[in-house]
Design a protein around this motif. Structure first.
Motif, PDB file in Angstrom:
ATOM      1  N   UNK A  34       0.780  -1.221   0.135  1.00  0.00           N
ATOM      2  CA  UNK A  34       0.120   0.049  -0.134  1.00  0.00           C
ATOM      3  C   UNK A  34       0.865   1.386  -0.166  1.00  0.00           C
ATOM      4  N   UNK A  35       1.802   1.249   0.798  1.00  0.00           N
ATOM      5  CA  UNK A  35       2.879   2.376   0.699  1.00  0.00           C
ATOM      6  C   UNK A  35       3.424   2.652  -0.713  1.00  0.00           C
ATOM      7  N   UNK A  36       3.707   1.286  -1.363  1.00  0.00           N
ATOM      8  CA  UNK A  36       4.392   1.350  -2.471  1.00  0.00           C
ATOM      9  C   UNK A  36       3.235   2.200  -3.703  1.00  0.00           C
ATOM     10  N   UNK A  49       5.806  12.501  -3.142  1.00  0.00           N
ATOM     11  CA  UNK A  49       6.146  11.171  -2.611  1.00  0.00           C
ATOM     12  C   UNK A  49       7.554  11.098  -2.020  1.00  0.00           C
ATOM     13  N   UNK A  50       8.208  12.214  -1.986  1.00  0.00           N
ATOM     14  CA  UNK A  50       9.540  12.037  -1.176  1.00  0.00           C
ATOM     15  C   UNK A  50       9.310  12.758   0.231  1.00  0.00           C
ATOM     16  N   UNK A  51       7.959  13.036   0.417  1.00  0.00           N
ATOM     17  CA  UNK A  51       7.561  13.570   1.722  1.00  0.00           C
ATOM     18  C   UNK A  51       6.561  12.973   2.419  1.00  0.00           C
ATOM     19  N   UNK A  52       6.448  11.866   2.899  1.00  0.00           N
ATOM     20  CA  UNK A  52       5.395  11.158   3.409  1.00  0.00           C
ATOM     21  C   UNK A  52       5.306  10.656   4.952  1.00  0.00           C
ATOM     22  N   UNK A  53       4.221  10.940   5.531  1.00  0.00           N
ATOM     23  CA  UNK A  53       3.799  10.684   6.886  1.00  0.00           C
ATOM     24  C   UNK A  53       3.193   9.336   7.060  1.00  0.00           C
TER      25      UNK A  53
END
Length: 118
Positions: A34-36, A49-53
C-alpha cells in the motif's frame, strides 16, 4: 481526514487483510505494498512522494511503526525509508507486547478460556 486535507495534506487511508485469515507476514506485506502504491500515485493528487508521513491507530499504529523502522519491508517493494518524514503510531500502549500477552493469559485463566494463540 478533513482536518488534514484542510491543512493542505493529501490524506490516504489503506486497508489490509486480517488475522486469522492470513498470517502476520502477509498483513505487513499488504501495508508495504500500500505504501508503494501511495508513493507511485500521490503526485497525481498533489502530494510529494518524497515527503510522506505514516500514521495508524491500534494495530495500525503497530504496523505504521514496523513500516517506518524495518527497512526490509520497503526494500521488498523497491523503496527505502527515505520518503518517510514522520511516523505517528497512535495508541502506543499496544507496543507493550509482554504486558498484553500477560493480560490475555490472565484473563483466559480467570475465565477458564483457552489460551490465546496469536
Amino acid at each position: 481526514p478533513q482536518a488534514f486535507t484542510e491543512a493542505g495534506f493529501v490524506f490516504v487511508s489503506i486497508n489490509h487483510r486480517l488475522l486469522p485469515t492470513v498470517a502476520m507476514d502477509d498483513i505487513v506485506r499488504d501495508v508495504a505494498k500500500a505504501f508503494r502504491w501511495v508513493h507511485d500515485h500521490v503526485a497525481t493528487h498533489g502530494g510529494d512522494p518524497s515527503r510522506v508521513f505514516v500514521m495508524g491507530h491500534s494495530s495500525g499504529g503497530q504496523l505504521a511503526a514496523l513500516l517506518c523502522t524495518d527497512e526490509r519491508l520497503l526494500k521488498a517493494e523497491g523503496l527505502s525509508l527515505a520518503p518517510i518524514k514522520g511516523c505517528v503510531p497512535v495508541d502506543a500502549d499496544t507496543f507493550d507486547i509482554p504486558a498484553i500477552i500477560e493480560m490475555a493469559e490472565t484473563r483466559a485463566r480467570v475465565h477458564q478460556l483457552p489460551m490465546p494463540t496469536y
